[in-house]
Enzyme design. Structure first.
Site, PDB file in Angstrom:
ATOM      1  N   ASN A 147       0.819  -1.217   0.000  1.00 28.22           N
ATOM      2  CA  ASN A 147       0.000   0.000   0.000  1.00 28.22           C
ATOM      3  C   ASN A 147       0.853   1.267   0.000  1.00 28.22           C
ATOM      4  OD1 ASN A 147       0.882  -0.148   2.616  1.00 28.22           O
ATOM      5  ND2 ASN A 147      -1.123  -0.552   3.513  1.00 28.22           N
ATOM      6  N   ARG A 285       2.922   7.219  11.347  1.00 29.29           N
ATOM      7  CA  ARG A 285       2.352   6.701  12.583  1.00 29.29           C
ATOM      8  C   ARG A 285       2.107   7.863  13.541  1.00 29.29           C
ATOM      9  NH1 ARG A 285       1.026   3.057  10.028  1.00 29.29           N
ATOM     10  NH2 ARG A 285       1.514   0.858  10.290  1.00 29.29           N
ATOM     11  N   GLN A 314      -4.952   3.493  18.355  1.00 37.12           N
ATOM     12  CA  GLN A 314      -6.031   3.332  17.381  1.00 37.12           C
ATOM     13  C   GLN A 314      -6.960   2.211  17.837  1.00 37.12           C
ATOM     14  OE1 GLN A 314      -3.822   5.072  13.409  1.00 37.12           O
ATOM     15  NE2 GLN A 314      -4.447   2.969  13.382  1.00 37.12           N
ATOM     16  N   HIS A 333      -7.666   5.907  10.093  1.00 41.38           N
ATOM     17  CA  HIS A 333      -6.509   5.354   9.379  1.00 41.38           C
ATOM     18  C   HIS A 333      -6.988   4.608   8.125  1.00 41.38           C
ATOM     19  CE1 HIS A 333      -2.453   3.040   9.940  1.00 41.38           C
ATOM     20  NE2 HIS A 333      -2.638   3.430   8.706  1.00 41.38           N
TER      21      HIS A 333
HETATM   22  P1  NDP Z   1      10.219   2.030   3.848  1.00 41.35           P
HETATM   23  O1  NDP Z   1      10.876   1.084   4.792  1.00 41.35           O
HETATM   24  O2  NDP Z   1      10.348   1.809   2.394  1.00 41.35           O
HETATM   25  O3  NDP Z   1      10.696   3.515   4.132  1.00 41.35           O
HETATM   26  C1  NDP Z   1      10.893   4.049   5.396  1.00 41.35           C
HETATM   27  C2  NDP Z   1      12.050   5.011   5.322  1.00 41.35           C
HETATM   28  O4  NDP Z   1      12.166   5.684   6.565  1.00 41.35           O
HETATM   29  C3  NDP Z   1      13.375   4.300   5.054  1.00 41.35           C
HETATM   30  O5  NDP Z   1      14.039   4.945   3.976  1.00 41.35           O
HETATM   31  C4  NDP Z   1      14.106   4.473   6.367  1.00 41.35           C
HETATM   32  O6  NDP Z   1      15.472   4.632   6.264  1.00 41.35           O
HETATM   33  C5  NDP Z   1      13.553   5.772   6.856  1.00 41.35           C
HETATM   34  N1  NDP Z   1      13.811   5.969   8.274  1.00 41.35           N
HETATM   35  C6  NDP Z   1      13.799   5.065   9.287  1.00 41.35           C
HETATM   36  N2  NDP Z   1      14.137   5.646  10.436  1.00 41.35           N
HETATM   37  C7  NDP Z   1      14.374   6.939  10.157  1.00 41.35           C
HETATM   38  C8  NDP Z   1      14.785   8.052  10.934  1.00 41.35           C
HETATM   39  N3  NDP Z   1      15.019   7.914  12.230  1.00 41.35           N
HETATM   40  N4  NDP Z   1      14.937   9.243  10.323  1.00 41.35           N
HETATM   41  C9  NDP Z   1      14.735   9.386   8.984  1.00 41.35           C
HETATM   42  N5  NDP Z   1      14.350   8.356   8.191  1.00 41.35           N
HETATM   43  C10 NDP Z   1      14.169   7.154   8.781  1.00 41.35           C
HETATM   44  O7  NDP Z   1       8.676   2.032   4.276  1.00 41.35           O
HETATM   45  P2  NDP Z   1       7.430   2.639   3.513  1.00 41.35           P
HETATM   46  O8  NDP Z   1       7.849   3.891   2.834  1.00 41.35           O
HETATM   47  O9  NDP Z   1       6.730   1.601   2.716  1.00 41.35           O
HETATM   48  O10 NDP Z   1       6.512   2.970   4.774  1.00 41.35           O
HETATM   49  C11 NDP Z   1       6.937   3.891   5.760  1.00 41.35           C
HETATM   50  C12 NDP Z   1       5.977   3.866   6.942  1.00 41.35           C
HETATM   51  O11 NDP Z   1       4.722   4.386   6.540  1.00 41.35           O
HETATM   52  C13 NDP Z   1       5.657   2.459   7.458  1.00 41.35           C
HETATM   53  O12 NDP Z   1       6.629   1.980   8.341  1.00 41.35           O
HETATM   54  C14 NDP Z   1       4.343   2.694   8.159  1.00 41.35           C
HETATM   55  O13 NDP Z   1       4.560   3.111   9.489  1.00 41.35           O
HETATM   56  C15 NDP Z   1       3.726   3.842   7.385  1.00 41.35           C
HETATM   57  N6  NDP Z   1       2.600   3.372   6.555  1.00 41.35           N
HETATM   58  C16 NDP Z   1       1.370   3.935   6.742  1.00 41.35           C
HETATM   59  C17 NDP Z   1       0.292   3.476   6.042  1.00 41.35           C
HETATM   60  C18 NDP Z   1      -1.059   4.101   6.201  1.00 41.35           C
HETATM   61  O14 NDP Z   1      -2.053   3.483   5.830  1.00 41.35           O
HETATM   62  N7  NDP Z   1      -1.157   5.316   6.714  1.00 41.35           N
HETATM   63  C19 NDP Z   1       0.403   2.342   5.111  1.00 41.35           C
HETATM   64  C20 NDP Z   1       1.764   1.916   4.882  1.00 41.35           C
HETATM   65  C21 NDP Z   1       2.810   2.381   5.618  1.00 41.35           C
HETATM   66  P3  NDP Z   1      16.526   3.509   5.844  1.00 41.35           P
HETATM   67  O15 NDP Z   1      15.752   2.328   5.388  1.00 41.35           O
HETATM   68  O16 NDP Z   1      17.285   4.238   4.772  1.00 41.35           O
HETATM   69  O17 NDP Z   1      17.289   3.232   7.077  1.00 41.35           O
END
Ligand code: NDP
Length: 399
Positions: A147, A285, A314, A333
């Site tokens: 998603n 989140r 939630q 959500h």
């Molecule tokens: P990804 O894992 O592809 O991307 C998350 C990114 O956040 C990565 O590039 C990661 O860095 C980075 N990150 C982690 N910690 C930090 C930090 N402390 N500071 C800056 N960047 C950080 O996940 P997605 O993009 O697919 O999803 C992200 C989040 O979105 C999910 O974990 C979930 O919580 C939320 N989500 C919400 C949904 C909704 O319905 N509202 C649905 C799907 C997801 P790196 O990997 O480079 O270390």
């Protein structure tokens, strides 16, 4: 024989749909970057139907019962008297959606000695105490990418609705008005603004790509820098920390997972470093933002708007301040549970279960915790620890 407990959100108040607004959903070949969509052996649902609610059962009943397993589906997830807590002690597998999360706290994990696998139908496994899951040797898996694009579309929508002041203008129509001044006294153009994302993973990068044609200045911060070719293509400015990035942004979008490093990242101090009148959009989140700091910043005008679909806990209690704070564009959500997303993550859950029950490996890209450590996607994007503290407050929603 395994017992699978699956926690899903309630059916619509008018009952489970018997027809839909559209006859089909687009068929995708692959995700951006080439990852393949879920590849279960079969599916027992029609893509485009409501699968994430209790009667939708993620389309799993025929498959699981056909193999002789027990499937319990419930929406009753909070409190000691909930069906979830009653069913947990002899559960082998728990499935939950982030939209209506069955919080798997350390206590609940301890109460479930047979539990081996926690599957997130969607993305974001912070509703599981990942530290406790590692210590217990559980496997935690989610349907990576299912998603991400759904959420990125939602982020663009929320940014535009805040900046253009869409929701109050819509409300004037509903209330019978034609109050143009009231609509436009807070309405701006996105063009020329500086937009920054905290996290440039699947969602964050998709948001940046979608915003590029709006002629905005794109900034990002992340733990790992994007390839130079992507930075050049999207004309991105990288910042080594959120603190440095937010100072220059008119709009900030949060697209990082919730884990101990990001919990309450947007507190009074960080919000205080943003430009006065900036917009904050958080579909990642709820707990990444300090609840009361956000409400205070909207009251004082430090933030011009806040929007998103994620809360903590939630469902949030009726008196959660984000329901009533000014200039917000909050929804339940929903961004990652469009009917199209449901078809993908239901198929992904089926793929994970087929692998697990056949003794085959789950795809690396779906793994969050395995063999007592962060693994796969989890090892890249999360840090060890627990972000479920305080989740028992979700029980207050029904009171
Ligand atoms: P990804 O894992 O592809 O991307 C998350 C990114 O956040 C990565 O590039 C990661 O860095 C980075 N990150 C982690 N910690 C930090 C930090 N402390 N500071 C800056 N960047 C950080 O996940 P997605 O993009 O697919 O999803 C992200 C989040 O979105 C999910 O974990 C979930 O919580 C939320 N989500 C919400 C949904 C909704 O319905 N509202 C649905 C799907 C997801 P790196 O990997 O480079 O270390």
């Amino acid at each position: 024989m395994a017992k699978i407990v699956c926690v899903l959100y309630d059916d619509p108040v008018g009952g489970y749909p018997t027809s839909y607004a559209r006859d089909d959903i687009p068929t995708l070949d692959h995700y951006p970057g080439g990852q393949t969509l879920p590849t279960p052996g079969a599916i027992d649902f029609v893509p485009g139907e409501l699968l994430g609610s209790v009667s939708g059962e993620l389309g799993l009943r025929k498959f699981l019962e056909g193999l002789g397993h027990i499937l319990v589906v419930t929406s009753d997830k909070d409190g000691v008297d909930s069906v979830f807590e009653r069913e947990l002690p002899d559960a082998d597998i728990v499935i939950s959606q982030p939209f209506w999360p069955a919080y798997l706290t350390a206590d609940r994990i301890a109460s479930a000695p047979r539990l081996k696998l926690a599957v997130t139908a969607g993305i974001g496994s912070d509703h599981v105490d990942l530290q406790a899951a590692m210590e217990r040797g559980l496997t935690v898996a989610e349907v990576t990418y299912s998603n991400s694009i759904s959420v990125s579309e939602h982020v663009v929508m929320l940014i535009l609705s805040l900046v253009r002041n869409y929701i109050p203008s819509y409300q004037w129509v509903i209330s019978g008005g034609w109050n143009i001044s009231d609509c436009v006294e807070r309405s701006y153009d996105l063009e020329g603004m500086t937009v920054g994302t905290v996290g440039a993973g699947r969602i964050g990068t998709a948001v940046l790509r979608r915003l590029k044609p709006f002629d905005v200045n794109l900034h990002y911060t992340d733990r790992h820098r994007l390839p130079e070719s992507v930075e050049r293509e999207l004309r991105l400015t990288f910042h080594p920390s959120a603190e440095l990035m937010v100072r220059v942004c008119d709009v900030v979008t949060v697209n990082a997972p919730l884990h101990p490093e990001t919990e309450h990242m947007f507190n009074d101090a960080l919000i205080g470093k943003m430009k006065r009148g900036a917009y904050l959009v958080n579909t990642a989140r709820g707990k990444i933002c300090d609840r009361d700091a956000v409400a205070r910043a909207l009251e004082s005008g430090q933030l011009a708007g806040y929007a998103g679909d994620v809360w903590f806990p939630q469902p949030p209690p009726k008196d959660h301040p984000w329901r009533a704070m000014p200039h917000h564009g909050m929804t339940p959500h929903v961004s990652g549970t469009s009917l199209a997303a449901q078809a993908r993550y239901a198929a992904g859950v089926r793929e994970i279960l087929e692998c697990w029950l056949d003794g085959r490996s789950i795809r690396e890209e779906y793994l969050i915790v395995d063999n007592g450590r962060l693994a796969g996607a989890g090892a890249h994007s999360y840090s060890a620890g627990d972000a479920t503290r305080g989740s028992n407050e979700a029980e207050r929603f029904r009171q």
